[in-house]
Scaffold this motif. Structure first.
Motif, PDB file in Angstrom:
ATOM      1  N   PRO A 119       9.394  38.797 -10.883  1.00 40.28           N
ATOM      2  CA  PRO A 119      10.256  38.317 -10.045  1.00 40.28           C
ATOM      3  C   PRO A 119      11.485  37.340 -10.189  1.00 40.28           C
ATOM      4  O   PRO A 119      11.289  36.488 -10.871  1.00 40.28           O
ATOM      5  N   SER A 120      12.860  37.718  -9.869  1.00 39.21           N
ATOM      6  CA  SER A 120      13.783  36.746 -10.248  1.00 39.21           C
ATOM      7  C   SER A 120      14.154  35.753  -9.348  1.00 39.21           C
ATOM      8  O   SER A 120      14.955  34.877  -9.692  1.00 39.21           O
ATOM      9  N   HIS A 121      13.557  35.541  -8.015  1.00 37.15           N
ATOM     10  CA  HIS A 121      13.990  34.542  -7.167  1.00 37.15           C
ATOM     11  C   HIS A 121      13.025  34.781  -6.117  1.00 37.15           C
ATOM     12  O   HIS A 121      12.233  35.405  -5.844  1.00 37.15           O
ATOM     13  N   VAL A 122      13.146  33.311  -5.254  1.00 37.89           N
ATOM     14  CA  VAL A 122      12.744  33.231  -3.990  1.00 37.89           C
ATOM     15  C   VAL A 122      13.867  33.473  -2.809  1.00 37.89           C
ATOM     16  O   VAL A 122      14.836  32.677  -3.084  1.00 37.89           O
ATOM     17  N   THR A 123      13.607  34.127  -1.845  1.00 40.51           N
ATOM     18  CA  THR A 123      14.492  34.331  -0.779  1.00 40.51           C
ATOM     19  C   THR A 123      14.206  33.399   0.470  1.00 40.51           C
ATOM     20  O   THR A 123      13.169  33.452   0.676  1.00 40.51           O
ATOM     21  N   LEU A 124      15.353  32.701   0.819  1.00 41.47           N
ATOM     22  CA  LEU A 124      14.933  31.943   1.983  1.00 41.47           C
ATOM     23  C   LEU A 124      16.147  32.325   2.924  1.00 41.47           C
ATOM     24  O   LEU A 124      17.271  32.379   2.694  1.00 41.47           O
ATOM     25  N   GLY A 125      15.532  32.468   4.233  1.00 36.14           N
ATOM     26  CA  GLY A 125      16.351  32.973   5.387  1.00 36.14           C
ATOM     27  C   GLY A 125      16.602  31.529   5.967  1.00 36.14           C
ATOM     28  O   GLY A 125      15.731  30.985   6.607  1.00 36.14           O
ATOM     29  N   VAL A 126      18.080  31.155   6.105  1.00 32.95           N
ATOM     30  CA  VAL A 126      18.197  29.700   6.748  1.00 32.95           C
ATOM     31  C   VAL A 126      19.350  29.858   7.876  1.00 32.95           C
ATOM     32  O   VAL A 126      20.309  30.552   7.382  1.00 32.95           O
ATOM     33  N   ASN A 127      19.237  29.343   9.016  1.00 35.02           N
ATOM     34  CA  ASN A 127      20.377  29.230   9.770  1.00 35.02           C
ATOM     35  C   ASN A 127      21.101  28.134   9.733  1.00 35.02           C
ATOM     36  O   ASN A 127      20.479  26.932   9.849  1.00 35.02           O
ATOM     37  N   ALA A 128      22.300  27.953   9.000  1.00 35.38           N
ATOM     38  CA  ALA A 128      22.704  26.806   8.753  1.00 35.38           C
ATOM     39  C   ALA A 128      23.396  25.998   9.801  1.00 35.38           C
ATOM     40  O   ALA A 128      23.509  24.860   9.546  1.00 35.38           O
ATOM     41  N   ARG A 129      23.322  26.360  10.956  1.00 33.20           N
ATOM     42  CA  ARG A 129      23.547  25.626  12.122  1.00 33.20           C
ATOM     43  C   ARG A 129      22.417  24.992  12.797  1.00 33.20           C
ATOM     44  O   ARG A 129      22.617  23.665  13.257  1.00 33.20           O
ATOM     45  N   HIS A 130      21.342  25.684  12.648  1.00 30.60           N
ATOM     46  CA  HIS A 130      20.195  24.902  12.957  1.00 30.60           C
ATOM     47  C   HIS A 130      18.957  24.975  11.965  1.00 30.60           C
ATOM     48  O   HIS A 130      17.958  25.765  12.226  1.00 30.60           O
ATOM     49  N   PRO A 131      19.011  24.474  10.823  1.00 31.76           N
ATOM     50  CA  PRO A 131      18.086  24.603   9.578  1.00 31.76           C
ATOM     51  C   PRO A 131      16.880  23.895  10.238  1.00 31.76           C
ATOM     52  O   PRO A 131      16.748  22.913  10.782  1.00 31.76           O
ATOM     53  N   LEU A 132      15.631  24.743   9.767  1.00 31.14           N
ATOM     54  CA  LEU A 132      14.317  24.125   9.629  1.00 31.14           C
ATOM     55  C   LEU A 132      14.012  23.375   8.611  1.00 31.14           C
ATOM     56  O   LEU A 132      13.586  24.425   7.445  1.00 31.14           O
ATOM     57  N   GLU A 133      13.907  22.114   8.403  1.00 35.75           N
ATOM     58  CA  GLU A 133      13.833  21.604   7.254  1.00 35.75           C
ATOM     59  C   GLU A 133      12.689  21.867   6.467  1.00 35.75           C
ATOM     60  O   GLU A 133      12.785  22.119   5.216  1.00 35.75           O
ATOM     61  N   GLN A 134      11.475  21.963   7.330  1.00 30.51           N
ATOM     62  CA  GLN A 134      10.031  22.530   6.412  1.00 30.51           C
ATOM     63  C   GLN A 134      10.423  23.723   5.568  1.00 30.51           C
ATOM     64  O   GLN A 134       9.773  23.750   4.488  1.00 30.51           O
ATOM     65  N   ALA A 135      11.044  24.443   6.305  1.00 27.55           N
ATOM     66  CA  ALA A 135      10.978  26.006   5.644  1.00 27.55           C
ATOM     67  C   ALA A 135      11.907  25.952   4.502  1.00 27.55           C
ATOM     68  O   ALA A 135      11.834  26.560   3.492  1.00 27.55           O
ATOM     69  N   VAL A 136      13.032  25.205   4.544  1.00 28.35           N
ATOM     70  CA  VAL A 136      13.944  24.961   3.302  1.00 28.35           C
ATOM     71  C   VAL A 136      13.165  24.169   2.288  1.00 28.35           C
ATOM     72  O   VAL A 136      13.319  24.753   1.111  1.00 28.35           O
ATOM     73  N   ASP A 137      12.431  23.172   2.470  1.00 29.64           N
ATOM     74  CA  ASP A 137      11.577  22.644   1.449  1.00 29.64           C
ATOM     75  C   ASP A 137      10.700  23.279   0.880  1.00 29.64           C
ATOM     76  O   ASP A 137      10.403  23.351  -0.336  1.00 29.64           O
ATOM     77  N   PHE A 138      10.017  24.124   1.749  1.00 26.42           N
ATOM     78  CA  PHE A 138       9.021  25.061   1.216  1.00 26.42           C
ATOM     79  C   PHE A 138       9.479  26.043   0.346  1.00 26.42           C
ATOM     80  O   PHE A 138       9.050  26.605  -0.787  1.00 26.42           O
ATOM     81  N   ALA A 139      10.598  26.554   0.580  1.00 24.68           N
ATOM     82  CA  ALA A 139      11.261  27.504  -0.437  1.00 24.68           C
ATOM     83  C   ALA A 139      11.682  26.829  -1.408  1.00 24.68           C
ATOM     84  O   ALA A 139      11.379  27.693  -2.588  1.00 24.68           O
ATOM     85  N   PHE A 140      12.422  25.734  -1.543  1.00 22.12           N
ATOM     86  CA  PHE A 140      12.685  25.238  -2.718  1.00 22.12           C
ATOM     87  C   PHE A 140      11.531  24.973  -3.747  1.00 22.12           C
ATOM     88  O   PHE A 140      11.598  25.143  -4.834  1.00 22.12           O
TER      89      PHE A 140
ATOM     90  N   HIS B 184      17.552  31.842  -3.648  1.00 27.55           N
ATOM     91  CA  HIS B 184      18.458  32.741  -3.091  1.00 27.55           C
ATOM     92  C   HIS B 184      18.496  32.361  -1.538  1.00 27.55           C
ATOM     93  O   HIS B 184      17.699  33.006  -0.643  1.00 27.55           O
ATOM     94  N   ALA B 185      19.340  31.401  -1.082  1.00 23.00           N
ATOM     95  CA  ALA B 185      19.559  31.178   0.308  1.00 23.00           C
ATOM     96  C   ALA B 185      20.463  32.159   1.099  1.00 23.00           C
ATOM     97  O   ALA B 185      21.645  32.102   0.679  1.00 23.00           O
ATOM     98  N   VAL B 186      19.922  32.824   2.274  1.00 23.05           N
ATOM     99  CA  VAL B 186      20.672  33.872   2.887  1.00 23.05           C
ATOM    100  C   VAL B 186      20.942  33.404   4.448  1.00 23.05           C
ATOM    101  O   VAL B 186      20.149  32.923   5.123  1.00 23.05           O
ATOM    102  N   HIS B 187      22.227  33.183   4.572  1.00 24.23           N
ATOM    103  CA  HIS B 187      22.456  32.927   6.074  1.00 24.23           C
ATOM    104  C   HIS B 187      23.175  33.883   6.636  1.00 24.23           C
ATOM    105  O   HIS B 187      24.238  34.509   6.316  1.00 24.23           O
ATOM    106  N   ALA B 188      22.658  34.314   8.085  1.00 24.37           N
ATOM    107  CA  ALA B 188      23.174  35.431   8.453  1.00 24.37           C
ATOM    108  C   ALA B 188      24.195  34.821   9.581  1.00 24.37           C
ATOM    109  O   ALA B 188      23.872  33.740  10.236  1.00 24.37           O
TER     110      ALA B 188
END
Length: 227
Positions: free
Chosen positions: A94-115, A126-130
């Protein structure tokens, strides 16, 4: 307090997939692994994460997905598709970990877990903002002007960059690909699931059990729901 990875073995394909994944994760993180039979234990205060199997072939919305989203424990829940057990031949790393993040209301624990997940695997994040067009565009008699769309898109790019900046500093060794997509969150994540070691989303990110089930069918990789 000692941290432990907990998983459930029930003798089914999804149970085996969860145990296999949890075993590798415990080795990566240098944490002990606890395998229980049947349902997850009631006390998860010492759990670093709970790993559960999820079948894409049956309705699990009253099972693991429901537990992860509606009545969840206070630790991340990783849902592992049962068809991962079919991988009996070597596959591309596998080449990456994908993070689904809402840049307007980020959930910090999820961002930290993904990093951190990308760090222990030595892969890219790979941070993906829809995002979606402003509601006012629905009233336009013609297509959205390209200049307006470009301006809005640039704003979304800046929002995502600002959101991730503190974690880029905290995890300087993790390379990051920032991506914004004019799609629903589920579609955006599924669009970039190929080659992912893990997909990470925050609990309360607007994704219900049905959407999660659909994402797992599309993703074909474990999905972590982080409180």
């Amino acid at each position: 307090m000692n941290r432990v990875i907990i998983t459930c073995a029930n003798g089914t394909g999804r149970g085996r997939a969860a145990v296999d994944w949890a075993t590798r994760e415990a080795s990566l993180r240098g944490l002990p692994l606890e395998v229980v039979s049947g349902s997850p234990p009631g006390d998860l205060s010492a759990a670093a994460m709970l790993v559960l199997g999820l079948s894409a072939a049956e309705d699990d919305t009253a099972g693991p997905a429901q537990l992860a989203l509606v009545a969840p424990p206070a630790c991340p829940v990783v849902l592992v598709p049962d068809d991962l057990t079919a991988l009996t031949v070597p596959v591309r790393r596998p080449s990456h970990v994908t993070l689904g993040v809402n840049a307007r209301h980020p959930l910090e624990q999820a961002v930290d877990f993904a990093f951190d997940a990308a760090r222990v695997r030595d892969v890219r994040l790979h941070a993906v903002h829809a995002w979606e067009l402003p509601s006012c565009t629905a009233e336009l008699p013609f297509a959205v002007p390209e200049e307006d769309r470009a301006t809005w898109e640039d704003h979304e790019v800046q929002l995502l960059a600002d959101t991730l900046r503190p974690w880029r500093v905290k995890y300087p060794g993790v390379p990051v690909l920032e991506d914004i997509l004019l799609l629903s969150p589920t579609e955006a994540l599924a669009h970039h699931a190929e080659g992912a070691a893990l997909m990470v989303v925050g609990r309360g990110a607007g994704m219900g059990p049905d959407a999660l089930q659909a994402l797992l069918r599309e993703a074909g990789c474990p999905v972590a729901i982080v409180p």
